[in-house]
Design an enzyme around this catalytic site. Structure first.
Site, short mmCIF file in Angstrom:
data_model
loop_
_atom_site.label_atom_id
_atom_site.label_comp_id
_atom_site.label_asym_id
_atom_site.label_seq_id
_atom_site.Cartn_x
_atom_site.Cartn_y
_atom_site.Cartn_z
N LEU A 105 -7.03 -2.18 0.75
CA LEU A 105 -6.09 -1.07 0.80
C LEU A 105 -4.71 -1.61 0.44
O LEU A 105 -4.38 -2.75 0.76
CB LEU A 105 -6.04 -0.45 2.21
CG LEU A 105 -7.30 0.22 2.74
CD1 LEU A 105 -7.07 0.72 4.17
CD2 LEU A 105 -7.72 1.37 1.85
N ASP A 106 -3.89 -0.78 -0.22
CA ASP A 106 -2.51 -1.17 -0.49
C ASP A 106 -1.83 -1.54 0.83
O ASP A 106 -2.17 -0.99 1.89
CB ASP A 106 -1.73 -0.02 -1.12
CG ASP A 106 -2.23 0.32 -2.51
OD1 ASP A 106 -2.95 -0.50 -3.09
OD2 ASP A 106 -1.89 1.41 -3.00
N MET A 107 -0.85 -2.43 0.75
CA MET A 107 -0.13 -2.82 1.95
C MET A 107 0.46 -1.61 2.67
O MET A 107 0.44 -1.52 3.90
CB MET A 107 0.99 -3.80 1.59
CG MET A 107 1.75 -4.34 2.79
SD MET A 107 2.98 -5.58 2.38
CE MET A 107 4.26 -4.54 1.68
N THR B 282 -0.65 1.43 2.70
CA THR B 282 -1.67 2.40 3.12
C THR B 282 -2.32 1.96 4.41
O THR B 282 -2.64 0.78 4.59
CB THR B 282 -2.75 2.54 2.02
OG1 THR B 282 -2.13 2.89 0.79
CG2 THR B 282 -3.78 3.59 2.39
#
Length: 539
Positions: A384-386, A388
């Site tokens: 996951l994106d940082m 998110t």
């Protein structure tokens, strides 16, 4: 009379104690006042406003002069109306666009070479040679195959004669076979000689073009190197370095095209040269968004990483610059939702990395590795994106990791994200599919961009859940797993044209990115049981 470049500011707003970090900031009130003045100036222009309305980055640098009088400098990235310097704005760090200058003469030489190469490539004689070689190969192939069929038919006839009751001369049959095989070789040799002759003429012509292209590249590389040598940057300590020297120790080693022409280095260069004391800066986009990148009219943006980061790292030496929160080491907890001998399901908080980065920030990987030292393999199955939050799968064994990754590859894992969009305007429909191919923005990682030619397929399904209290709440279902896929698909003008709330890369900053991986469904790698987990967003 030259228009004033240092524009006075008359305001009682308190001056900032330290310079804002250009890679992570909220525009200071002084920058907002300065930017408003620049925007009014742009709106009043007639000569080049139509060009700028197509999209351009502008910047302001609020500073003090030697008598501590407050004012601002303005700049634009690249060129406007074919000029790197215009009234009202700071000049270019190095103006290489002088018509009789060394660079433009070199460009003229390259233009002449380009025209000559295009003429050579479109020369009818070369086209005829290519067509001739192709025609000969095709024709000769047909003739050779026909003769091979003739050889086979003759062999079948000889075999029939040998099996028959009538007398025959074996020596004659052998001679016939040898003659036909020899004739086939003679035919191929004649064909090869004809093709070789035409191909040699073609190769000579193409070698001439390749030689000219190599010479063009040598001249282009020399011209680019000369240009970067003449971009001599100044820092707050009075030190000077050219772009070649600044970039030599970076991963890319050489400056990218356009380095030194962004707003930030232009503004700082002018300030240092004229002994102004920088206080704060901000960059905003004016006009339409590019087709590939995501930029919104009057939105503020941080400095780019590819072109600006190495330059600003040098230029800001000697200044008191605010730290970048993205490089800090926050104390965060990772919640474990489910655990067994094979895997974990965790709830990653917003702001935590999935895997270790360049900083010492904790990540899902590092935390799990510490808590479960006996776990083997890569651990992290997907990311996951940082920014998110939400559910992630972590494998404890190599076998589980391979199985779960195979499920991702086969699209057998179901994921649902929840997001709040920035605007309440109507979407194309309440339910739909977005298909926009993506690739990294090589000059400004980690940004992604839409590229219909070189991008990788990215597909997202969506469903609007509610439009209450001035917010649009939406469910997102990624069919592929590209970096920043959901964020770009929401923000891009060909997608929903509505950035996720708090998306500082593709929209506007807020207290957080309002994107949460709410649900995940997968098959357990050992039991084969279908498993489903949900963790509601805290927004």
């Amino acid at each position: 009379m030259r228009m004033q470049i240092f524009h006075p500011l008359q305001t009682g707003i308190e001056r900032p104690a330290r310079f804002n970090n250009p890679f992570y900031y909220e525009p200071h009130p002084l920058c907002l006042i300065a930017a408003k003045a620049v925007q009014q100036y742009i709106a009043a222009q007639k000569a080049w406003k139509e060009e700028v309305d197509q999209g351009k980055m502008f910047g302001v640098l609020v500073c003090e002069d030697e008598k501590q009088r407050l004012g601002f400098l303005a700049a634009y990235s690249g060129q406007i109306d074919g000029k790197s310097s215009l009234p009202y704005f700071v000049p270019a760090v190095f103006d290489y666009l002088q018509p009789e200058g060394y660079f433009m003469k070199g460009v003229a030489t390259l233009d002449e070479m380009n025209a000559a190469i295009r003429q050579m490539e479109s020369n009818p004689h070369i086209q005829e040679l290519r067509q001739s070689v192709e025609t000969l190969r095709r024709t000769f192939s047909i003739e050779e195959n026909a003769f091979k069929d003739k050889i086979k038919a003759a062999k079948d006839e000889r075999d029939r004669i040998r099996r028959g009751d009538l007398p025959f001369n074996e020596e004659d049959l052998i001679k016939e076979s040898q003659f036909m095989k020899a004739e086939y070789k003679r035919i191929k040799k004649r064909h090869e000689a004809k093709i070789e002759h035409e191909a040699h003429l073609l190769q000579e012509a193409e070698d001439t073009i390749k030689k000219e292209k190599r010479l063009r590249k040598e001249i282009s590389d020399h011209l680019q190197h000369w240009l970067f040598e003449h971009f001599i940057m100044l820092n707050a300590k009075g030190e000077r370095r050219n772009l070649i020297d600044i970039f030599k120790d970076t991963a890319q080693m050489t400056p990218p095209a356009g380095a030194g022409e962004c707003c930030e280095p232009k503004l700082l260069q002018y300030a240092f040269l004229h002994h102004y004391h920088p206080l704060c800066m901000a960059m905003f986009w004016w006009g339409d968004s590019p087709k590939m990148e995501i930029r919104h009219h009057l939105h503020y943006y941080p400095a780019c990483n590819g072109k600006c980061k190495p330059i600003l790292k040098f230029m800001l030496q000697g200044m008191d610059v605010a730290p970048n929160p993205l490089e800090a080491t926050p104390q965060q907890k990772l919640q474990i939702i489910y655990e067994d001998d094979d895997l974990l399901v965790v709830d990653k908080p917003a702001g935590m990395l999935s895997v270790p980065g360049k900083t010492r920030r904790p990540s899902v990987y590092s935390i799990i590795k510490e808590q479960f030292p006996e776990a083997e393999g890569p651990l992290v199955v997907h990311r996951l994106d940082m920014a998110t939050s939400g559910l992630m799968l972590v494998a404890k064994t190599k076998e589980a990791h391979l199985c779960l990754q195979a499920q991702f590859k086969e699209h057998a894992i179901y994921k649902r994200y929840i997001a709040i969009l920035s605007h309440t305007w109507n979407l194309p429909s309440d339910t739909g599919t977005i298909s926009l191919p993506l690739r990294p923005d090589l000059s400004d990682r980690p940004r992604q961009m839409v590229d219909h030619i070189q991008g990788k397929s990215a597909i997202t399904q969506y469903h609007v859940l509610s439009k209450d209290k001035g917010e649009v709440r939406i469910a997102l279902y990624p069919m592929t797993g590209r970096t920043h896929q959901l964020r770009v698909h929401c923000a891009h003008q060909e997608g929903l044209n509505n950035p996720i709330k708090g998306d500082e890369l593709y929209g506007k900053k807020a207290d957080r990115l309002y994107l949460h991986a709410e649900a995940i469904t997968f098959t357990h790698p050992k039991t084969g049981q279908r498993m489903h987990f949900e963790q509601k967003a805290d927004f």
